[in-house]
Write an enzyme that holds these catalytic residues in place. Structure first.
Site, short mmCIF file in Angstrom:
data_model
loop_
_atom_site.label_atom_id
_atom_site.label_comp_id
_atom_site.label_asym_id
_atom_site.label_seq_id
_atom_site.Cartn_x
_atom_site.Cartn_y
_atom_site.Cartn_z
N LYS A 114 0.82 -1.22 0.00
CA LYS A 114 0.00 0.00 0.00
C LYS A 114 0.84 1.26 0.00
CE LYS A 114 -4.48 -1.40 1.67
NZ LYS A 114 -5.54 -1.20 2.62
N LYS A 198 -5.05 -9.96 -6.46
CA LYS A 198 -6.37 -10.20 -5.86
C LYS A 198 -7.38 -9.17 -6.37
CE LYS A 198 -5.98 -7.38 -1.77
NZ LYS A 198 -6.15 -7.08 -0.41
N LYS A 201 -10.73 -3.25 -4.34
CA LYS A 201 -11.44 -1.99 -4.58
C LYS A 201 -10.51 -0.98 -5.23
CE LYS A 201 -13.57 -2.56 -0.06
NZ LYS A 201 -13.33 -2.23 1.34
#
Ligand code: TYM
Length: 334
Positions: A114, A198, A201
């Site tokens: 992230k 994966k 969002k």
């Protein structure tokens, strides 16, 4: 402290929930509420570790709650609330920040993903995010945590933190070591565009995921465009494992038809992907579009959703405060 079984899990209100959230987490939440005491949390404090527009955040908390309800969570069976309304999460997170080790956090792969290449610019909150996650779970003395595979490392850290707290403060078994509940085949639903990533969002292309609010037309288009293979469907799992996009489509289909992966593979062997895609779109439309419609319907009455969160917070707060009293005492806080 009680040692009864208790389920806790959380979902970030950061936009549209998708098929990965649904199969990897929400469906499991719903089946667990029939068997155990469950607490499900919309983790708004986790969401703000990456900047959120305040208006969007407010709406997303309500929409995530509506998604909980639309998939079948029942506020009369489970406690449903938003994290920031129970201040104990933040208080325990601080205590656990002092128990957790920098070396442990440095190993967290999700932070590395992230934060990207410029880690210096990531928020401190994003770095210590796993400690807040441990606090969420331990605040309620939860014993079982249903999650997708991407959260496994965070749960292992929660166990390490619980163990260190119990050792540092000389209180064996005070915090139970939370057990992850990860469904086998569907613990990691992959992107429809790239089977090595994966479903998420945050991926830019909306064609990479099926959102719970997608209509039949959108689902049809996304499945038609989903990456697959020019060969026919192979009859062996070993061969499919080398074709991650194809394996992902078959896995989703087998889960939605309540059939084993092996059975689905033998049913599909030798057929064109267009056949699988047609059938997959049909089952997705029949399972997902009613959820999306229910979310929209629930969002027409926001005060009803707020009321559910308020009642849930009140119940959560009672458990949290009782546990916090003991935690403060263990640490020596007056
Ligand atoms: P979040 O909001 O990213 O995801 C919510 C849940 O959905 C699962 N999930 C998936 N499962 C299968 N395939 C996918 N592609 C997929 N994408 C997401 C996640 O594993 C998760 O179970 N840190 C957590 C939220 C959290 C939490 C907690 C969870 C905060 N505190 C305490 C459990 C206990 C998160 O970001 O989930």
């Amino acid at each position: 402290m009680s040692k009864k079984k208790l389920v806790f899990s959380g979902v970030q209100p950061t936009g549209n929930l998708h098929l990965g959230n649904y199969l990897g987490a929400l469906k499991n939440f719903v089946s667990l509420q029939k068997k155990m005491e469950c607490i499900y949390c919309v983790v708004d404090l986790h969401a703000i570790t990456v900047f959120q527009d305040p208006n969007n955040l407010h709406d997303n908390v309500l929409e995530t709650t509506a998604s909980f309800l639309a998939t079948g969570l029942d506020p009369n069976k489970s406690i449903i609330f938003n994290q920031s309304s129970v201040s104990g999460h933040a208080e325990l997170a601080w205590i656990l920040n002092c128990v957790s080790r920098i070396g442990w956090l440095n190993r967290m792969t999700q932070f590395k993903d992230k934060a990207g290449t410029d880690k210096e610019k990531a928020s401190v909150g994003l770095y210590i995010y796993p400690n807040l996650m441990a606090a969420d779970i331990l605040l309620y003395q939860a014993t079982h945590v249903p999650v997708g595979a991407d959260q496994k490392q965070h749960l292992e850290l929660s166990r390490d933190i619980a163990q260190k707290f119990n050792k540092d403060f000389n209180c064996k078994n005070f915090f139970p070591l939370p057990e992850p509940l990860i469904s086998k085949n569907i613990s990691r639903i992959m992107s429809l565009r790239d089977g090595t990533k994966k479903m998420s969002k945050s991926e830019e292309s909306d064609f990479s995921r099926i959102n719970l609010k997608d209509n039949a037309d959108e689902i049809n288009k996304k499945i038609k465009k989903a990456k697959s293979d020019s060969d026919v469907i192979p009859g062996e799992l070993k061969v499919l494992e080398k074709k991650p996009e194809s394996l992902n489509l078959i896995t989703i289909y087998s889960e939605l038809t309540n059939s084993s992966l092996e059975k689905t593979i033998s049913e599909m062997a030798g057929k064109e992907y267009s056949h699988l895609k047609k059938k997959l779109a049909e089952v997705l439309i029949s399972e997902i579009t009613p959820v999306g419609k229910e979310i929209q319907k629930l969002l027409e009455d926001k005060s009803h959703i707020k009321n559910i969160l308020k009642k849930g917070s009140e119940k959560a707060n009672i458990i949290a405060e009782e546990n916090l009293k003991n935690i403060r005492e263990k640490v020596g806080l007056i």
